[in-house]
Design an enzyme around this catalytic site. Structure first.
Site, PDB file in Angstrom:
ATOM      1  N   HIS A 266      38.136  92.924  32.016  1.00  0.00           N
ATOM      2  CA  HIS A 266      38.184  92.913  30.551  1.00  0.00           C
ATOM      3  C   HIS A 266      37.869  91.509  30.049  1.00  0.00           C
ATOM      4  CE1 HIS A 266      39.448  94.426  26.532  1.00  0.00           C
ATOM      5  NE2 HIS A 266      39.684  93.146  26.339  1.00  0.00           N
TER       6      HIS A 266
ATOM      7  N   HIS B   4      45.372  96.744  27.329  1.00  0.00           N
ATOM      8  CA  HIS B   4      46.573  95.924  27.161  1.00  0.00           C
ATOM      9  C   HIS B   4      47.875  96.738  27.100  1.00  0.00           C
ATOM     10  CE1 HIS B   4      43.094  93.638  26.368  1.00  0.00           C
ATOM     11  NE2 HIS B   4      43.140  93.598  25.055  1.00  0.00           N
TER      12      HIS B   4
ATOM     13  N   THR C  89      34.664  93.654  18.639  1.00  0.00           N
ATOM     14  CA  THR C  89      34.442  94.220  17.301  1.00  0.00           C
ATOM     15  C   THR C  89      33.599  93.315  16.409  1.00  0.00           C
ATOM     16  OG1 THR C  89      36.531  93.281  16.530  1.00  0.00           O
ATOM     17  CG2 THR C  89      36.584  95.554  17.329  1.00  0.00           C
TER      18      THR C  89
ATOM     19  N   ASP D  77      40.503  88.747  29.519  1.00  0.00           N
ATOM     20  CA  ASP D  77      40.311  88.840  28.065  1.00  0.00           C
ATOM     21  C   ASP D  77      39.631  87.597  27.503  1.00  0.00           C
ATOM     22  OD1 ASP D  77      40.294  90.156  25.606  1.00  0.00           O
ATOM     23  OD2 ASP D  77      42.153  89.200  24.970  1.00  0.00           O
TER      24      ASP D  77
HETATM   25  C1  0GY Z   1      40.833  91.978  22.906  1.00  0.00           C
HETATM   26  C2  0GY Z   1      41.738  91.945  21.754  1.00  0.00           C
HETATM   27  C3  0GY Z   1      41.418  91.780  20.446  1.00  0.00           C
HETATM   28  C4  0GY Z   1      40.118  91.861  19.876  1.00  0.00           C
HETATM   29  C5  0GY Z   1      39.125  92.659  20.266  1.00  0.00           C
HETATM   30  O1  0GY Z   1      37.033  93.570  20.098  1.00  0.00           O
HETATM   31  C6  0GY Z   1      37.847  92.803  19.591  1.00  0.00           C
HETATM   32  O2  0GY Z   1      37.629  92.178  18.557  1.00  0.00           O
HETATM   33  O3  0GY Z   1      39.253  93.410  21.333  1.00  0.00           O
HETATM   34  C7  0GY Z   1      42.525  91.530  19.503  1.00  0.00           C
HETATM   35  O4  0GY Z   1      42.291  90.878  18.470  1.00  0.00           O
HETATM   36  O5  0GY Z   1      43.660  91.970  19.775  1.00  0.00           O
HETATM   37  O6  0GY Z   1      40.951  92.818  23.777  1.00  0.00           O
HETATM   38  O7  0GY Z   1      39.942  91.160  22.983  1.00  0.00           O
END
Ligand code: 0GY
Length: 305
Positions: free
Chosen positions: A31, A181, A77, A257
């Site tokens: 991840h 997570h 995202t 992460d």
């Molecule tokens: C992660 C956690 C986060 C963000 C994203 O795709 C993302 O923006 O996954 C978060 O802000 O908790 O897994 O990277």
């Protein structure tokens, strides 16, 4: 295009320590993300944050420094459903990276096939409200039914409090489902309390559901400091991750992460995160499953005998 990162955002930790824990041969960081670089791969207009740049070269340098062999690059995202940066990372990995995409129902079969050829092996459905706008469940289910024949799986990201409402949808998904997570437990609550045990029940009753035992830095209240050198960093997260590793040894995976989106108070040393692993997977056998056998079965099944 020049992007200005969200105020308060911490850059990823440069100069991570060399882990004391020696990762098993063939370990997979299952991840992690790439962000841009924004000049080359612009961030999505609908994003909820603007990150710092975190390139494929920097990701692969970290892989080598920590002692991993492979990566699973998860679409973040901030790139919406434009998978170009993630795909570019895969195609420049010499086969050492596979990916998780974000797609819309408008995606064509040809484009799904192109993603597959680049190394994508799943899609991510995100239910964390601060990260994404709502997508109707019928759209997600339609995507699920289209990616299933490719042998892909679905990664789901949600907050523990939302599990009861999402339960029926999750258990109806037709593929392997990997939870980000640990379903984001509130680690100030007990491991044997109703909230975390609901997540455990989900995994107990549905053996297509897996978990990433990731993100102690995100979930921890106690933080990275080990007391008297006796206990692990992020010690309040240890019992939750250890529990899942021991209850479901064949359905857990681990990742850094990196570059750790949305952290504003503390940015982890990725070497320290690797040193957290032997506290949650305490035997060599569990470590091999978590870091090699399980992610290989999921992402490189053709290489598993
Ligand atoms: C992660 C956690 C986060 C963000 C994203 O795709 C993302 O923006 O996954 C978060 O802000 O908790 O897994 O990277």
């Amino acid at each position: 295009m020049t992007f200005i990162k969200t105020p308060g955002w911490l850059d990823w930790f440069s100069g991570p320590s060399k882990p004391k824990f020696k990762l098993p041969l063939g370990a997979v960081d299952a991840h992690c993300h790439v962000f841009g670089p924004g000049e080359e791969f612009p961030f999505a207009p609908e994003r909820k944050y603007t990150p710092c740049d975190a390139s494929k070269h920097q990701l692969y340098a970290l892989r080598d420094h920590l002692g991993f062999s492979r990566n699973v690059v998860v679409q973040a995202t901030c790139h919406g459903s434009d998978n170009a940066a993630m795909v570019d990372a895969l195609v420049h990995s010499k086969g050492k990276a596979r990916g998780i995409a974000t797609v819309k129902r408008s995606i064509s079969d040809d484009e799904l096939q192109r993603l597959h050829e680049a190394g994508v092996r799943g899609v991510r459905f995100n239910f964390v409200k601060r990260l994404v706008d709502f997508t109707p469940k019928d759209e997600l289910m339609e995507i699920a039914s289209r990616i299933a024949p490719l042998g892909w799986h679905i990664v789901i990201y949600f907050e523990a409090v939302d599990l009861p409402e999402l339960w029926d949808f999750f258990i109806a998904l037709p593929t392997t489902v990997v939870v980000d997570h640990m379903g984001r437990p509130d680690v100030t609550k007990p491991v044997d309390g109703p909230e975390f045990q609901l997540f455990v029940k989900l995994m107990q009753e549905h053996n297509n559901i897996w978990s990433k035992v990731t993100c102690p830095e995100r979930l921890s209240v106690t933080g990275p400091n080990a007391l008297n050198g006796e206990v692990a960093a992020y010690k309040d997260v240890v019992p939750f991750a250890k529990y899942l590793v021991e209850q479901f040894p064949d359905r857990v995976i681990w990742g850094t992460d990196w570059p750790h989106p949305n952290l504003k108070n503390h940015m982890p040393d990725d070497g320290l995160l690797v040193d957290w692993i032997p506290h949650i997977a305490v035997t060599e056998e569990l470590q091999n499953k978590l870091l090699v056998n399980n992610p290989m079965r999921l992402y490189w099944p053709e290489e598993v005998k």
